[in-house]
Scaffold this motif. Structure first.
Motif, PDB file in Angstrom:
ATOM      1  N   ILE A 136     -64.203  89.582  40.222  1.00 32.84           N
ATOM      2  CA  ILE A 136     -63.316  88.490  39.798  1.00 32.84           C
ATOM      3  C   ILE A 136     -64.087  87.188  39.564  1.00 32.84           C
ATOM      4  N   GLU A 165     -55.561  98.394  44.803  1.00 33.02           N
ATOM      5  CA  GLU A 165     -56.542  97.673  44.009  1.00 33.02           C
ATOM      6  C   GLU A 165     -57.755  97.328  44.863  1.00 33.02           C
ATOM      7  N   LEU A 167     -61.028  94.692  44.766  1.00 37.30           N
ATOM      8  CA  LEU A 167     -61.619  93.516  44.150  1.00 37.30           C
ATOM      9  C   LEU A 167     -62.950  93.210  44.832  1.00 37.30           C
ATOM     10  N   SER A 169     -66.353  90.111  44.935  1.00 33.25           N
ATOM     11  CA  SER A 169     -66.922  88.840  44.495  1.00 33.25           C
ATOM     12  C   SER A 169     -68.288  88.657  45.153  1.00 33.25           C
ATOM     13  N   HIS A 198     -55.260  87.149  41.305  1.00 33.74           N
ATOM     14  CA  HIS A 198     -56.722  87.156  41.346  1.00 33.74           C
ATOM     15  C   HIS A 198     -57.320  85.750  41.414  1.00 33.74           C
TER      16      HIS A 198
END
Length: 272
Positions: A136, A165, A167, A169, A198
């Motif tokens: 993201i 989901e 995610l 970073s 997000h």
């Protein structure tokens, strides 16, 4: 032997003799919440050496798994100093080294620690593995909040369908609470529930930029804030911190260790 004070931020004389009392335990900040999450802290120590029975130096990489419900964590500089105290100690084989470190870490953390000693012939099997998930970091956001604010987190207002989901970073940064040196990390968040916005979760991750707390506490706070604000049915948060002082620390917290495990197969039995 007398226990040392916390060595972090102080000038240190490195020992010439093995001393397990060099390990400095710190009480876990969020231990009362360990009924919400489970997990482990995975430590990789890249600077381990000792003498074999003929006096020849040996080297290895150590991987230590400390359960999230241990009463204590280990201050990382004290672990480095402790491992250096092994440099002149004669140890017959790496199995004896494994048992020695396992006993010392388990005693210091008041938990059952798993230890895996990786010998040089297996170094080629170790590599940097990218975290799974949708990155993201390229989202175009605007923020000026650099201290943790759970109110940044929110679910999508228009999507009421539950999803699964993952995610990730690379923008997590926090700071050592004693020295204020920066701690850099990649973070993976996997959840099942209503879709989390997000942009909001990226802003929240960035909000740790001026925050001063140990790695384990940061990941636990992130987990608890997402759990409270977004109310997922399932949640896993895994932080991979950049190595400092020859050691990296990688906390993982989850509501269910069996549903998804980013650290599976890192360990074999301590006695092997």
């Amino acid at each position: 032997m007398k226990k040392i004070e916390n060595p972090l931020g102080k000038q240190t004389n490195y020992p010439l003799e093995y001393n397990p009392n060099l390990l400095f335990p710190l009480e876990r900040k969020y231990l009362k919440n360990n009924k919400i999450f489970k997990g482990f802290d995975i430590w990789n120590a890249y600077e381990i050496s000792w003498l074999n029975k003929t006096g020849k130096p040996e080297i290895a990489i150590g991987r230590f798994q400390i359960p999230a419900n241990s009463k204590y964590i280990i201050e990382s500089k004290s672990l480095k100093i402790y491992l250096n105290s092994l440099n002149q100690k004669k140890i017959d084989n790496h199995s004896d080294l494994t048992n020695l470190i396992c006993n010392d870490l388990s005693s210091s953390t008041n938990s059952d620690v798993l230890v895996n000693i990786i010998m040089p012939q297996d170094f080629k099997k170790i590599y940097i593995q990218e975290l799974d998930g949708l990155c993201i970091d390229n989202l175009q956001i605007k923020t000026d909040i650099y201290n943790p604010d759970p109110n940044l987190l929110e679910n999508e207002k228009t999507n009421k369908t539950k999803i699964t989901e993952t995610l990730m970073s690379r923008l997590l940064k926090s700071n050592c609470p004693i020295t204020m040196q920066p701690d850099w990390a990649s973070i993976q968040i996997r959840y099942r529930g209503f879709k989390i916005n997000h942009e909001s979760i990226l802003k929240y991750i960035i909000s740790y930029r001026n925050h001063a707390e140990y790695h384990e506490n940061c990941i636990e706070k992130i987990f608890l804030d997402i759990y409270e604000q977004c109310k997922p049915d399932y949640l896993s948060v895994y932080g991979k911190y950049t190595r400092r002082g020859g050691i990296d620390i990688n906390p993982w917290r989850s509501t269910d260790l069996e549903e998804y495990n980013p650290v599976r197969n890192l360990f074999r039995s301590t006695r092997q």
